[in-house]
Design a protein around this motif. Sequence first.
Motif, PDB file in Angstrom:
ATOM      1  N   ALA A  51      -0.440 -10.766   3.519  1.00  0.00           N
ATOM      2  CA  ALA A  51      -0.122  -9.583   4.328  1.00  0.00           C
ATOM      3  C   ALA A  51      -1.183  -8.522   4.077  1.00  0.00           C
ATOM      4  O   ALA A  51      -1.768  -8.476   2.994  1.00  0.00           O
ATOM      5  N   THR A  52      -1.434  -7.680   5.064  1.00  0.00           N
ATOM      6  CA  THR A  52      -2.394  -6.594   4.863  1.00  0.00           C
ATOM      7  C   THR A  52      -1.672  -5.254   4.954  1.00  0.00           C
ATOM      8  O   THR A  52      -0.691  -5.115   5.693  1.00  0.00           O
ATOM      9  N   HIS A  53      -2.163  -4.309   4.178  1.00  0.00           N
ATOM     10  CA  HIS A  53      -1.505  -3.002   4.087  1.00  0.00           C
ATOM     11  C   HIS A  53      -2.549  -1.897   4.021  1.00  0.00           C
ATOM     12  O   HIS A  53      -3.679  -2.129   3.597  1.00  0.00           O
ATOM     13  N   THR A  54      -2.116  -0.689   4.352  1.00  0.00           N
ATOM     14  CA  THR A  54      -2.982   0.474   4.165  1.00  0.00           C
ATOM     15  C   THR A  54      -2.560   1.186   2.876  1.00  0.00           C
ATOM     16  O   THR A  54      -1.473   0.946   2.337  1.00  0.00           O
ATOM     17  N   TRP A  55      -3.439   2.065   2.403  1.00  0.00           N
ATOM     18  CA  TRP A  55      -3.208   2.726   1.111  1.00  0.00           C
ATOM     19  C   TRP A  55      -1.925   3.558   1.107  1.00  0.00           C
ATOM     20  O   TRP A  55      -1.299   3.730   0.073  1.00  0.00           O
ATOM     21  N   GLU A  56      -1.524   4.063   2.294  1.00  0.00           N
ATOM     22  CA  GLU A  56      -0.324   4.902   2.378  1.00  0.00           C
ATOM     23  C   GLU A  56       0.924   4.111   1.976  1.00  0.00           C
ATOM     24  O   GLU A  56       1.953   4.686   1.622  1.00  0.00           O
ATOM     25  N   GLU A  57       0.842   2.781   2.061  1.00  0.00           N
ATOM     26  CA  GLU A  57       2.022   1.957   1.769  1.00  0.00           C
ATOM     27  C   GLU A  57       2.201   1.682   0.272  1.00  0.00           C
ATOM     28  O   GLU A  57       3.188   1.057  -0.121  1.00  0.00           O
TER      29      GLU A  57
END
Length: 287
Positions: free
Chosen positions: A176-182
């Motif tokens: 899965a890919t995520h952004t830093w805000e997560e």
Amino acid sequence: MITGKTKLLGVIGHPVEHSLSPVMHNAAIAHLGLDYVYLPLPVKPEDLPVAVAGFAALGVVGFSVTIPHKQAILPLLSEVSPVAKAVGAVNTVWHTGSGWAGTNTDVEGFLAPLLACHRDWSQTSALILGAGGAARAVVAGCAQLGVRDIGVVGRDRHKLEAFQRSWVSSPVPVLATHTWEELPQLIPQSSLLVNTTPVGMYPKVDEMPVSPALMVALPAGAIVYDLIYTPNPTEFLKAARSAGAMAIDGLEMLVGQGAAALQIWLQQPVPVGVMRQSLRQHLGLPT
Ligand code: NAP
């Protein structure tokens, strides 16, 4: 001592003068009493094909490959290992009877300290910070470990999508890919947290990819791994230890990938402890 029979090894890169590889490889060679020498070999991008052909003419046994040649070397090889194909980069090359063969020992280097933990990885959620070249070796390593799932954190949605797509036909678990805000939602689930960004690397040693306030939310028994080896430890690893996690530094991966490469070239067991000690001494770390 260099003799008329001394066999040649080296590292190609641009620049390459700051490489730590000559330190650990020459220490191991001296310890083994072998007639080899490992040299830094600066090669400009436009000179790569002629340099590699020249190495064959000179009888070079093998060489390490660093930035910017890790992908560019691929078309110059007659054999590429499955792991190097999966990672999309080669860091170790050796001469066979018919040409150059290449592999990627970063995966083995990344795995070496984790395998020493003797854990059951099947329930591990790995979270990888950064989606660059080193992250590819870490994804391949986590897949080999057999972790349950892998999350990759990046700051550019398009790069993250391309990263995820590049693994579609590979045998990696859920990615899965995520952004830093997560991060606040991800950290409490992450039993293996790996920093593959340069955040916290010398000279910006005070920076951290994750705030200490968030690190305390790591699950019990978490492992925090920072690929950075200068400084040692990083502020990130200091915060991990304070939060009760096990910390692994980038020197272990550097030594592990170097040991795996030297073993390929010499075709014999290599003194990993000597390689580690030479680097620690060179970097002014306690040995
Ligand atoms: P890379 O290909 O340039 O990738 C770096 C990644 O970090 C990219 O995803 C980049 O995001 C991200 N990044 C950079 N600055 C950031 C910031 N300020 N905030 C958030 N994300 C940031 O570099 P690499 O070759 O993968 O190397 C990465 C690190 O691993 C370096 O510190 C290197 O020394 C270390 N390393 C260690 C070993 C070892 O043996 N221990 C081996 C290889 C690498 P963008 O794509 O958005 O720029």
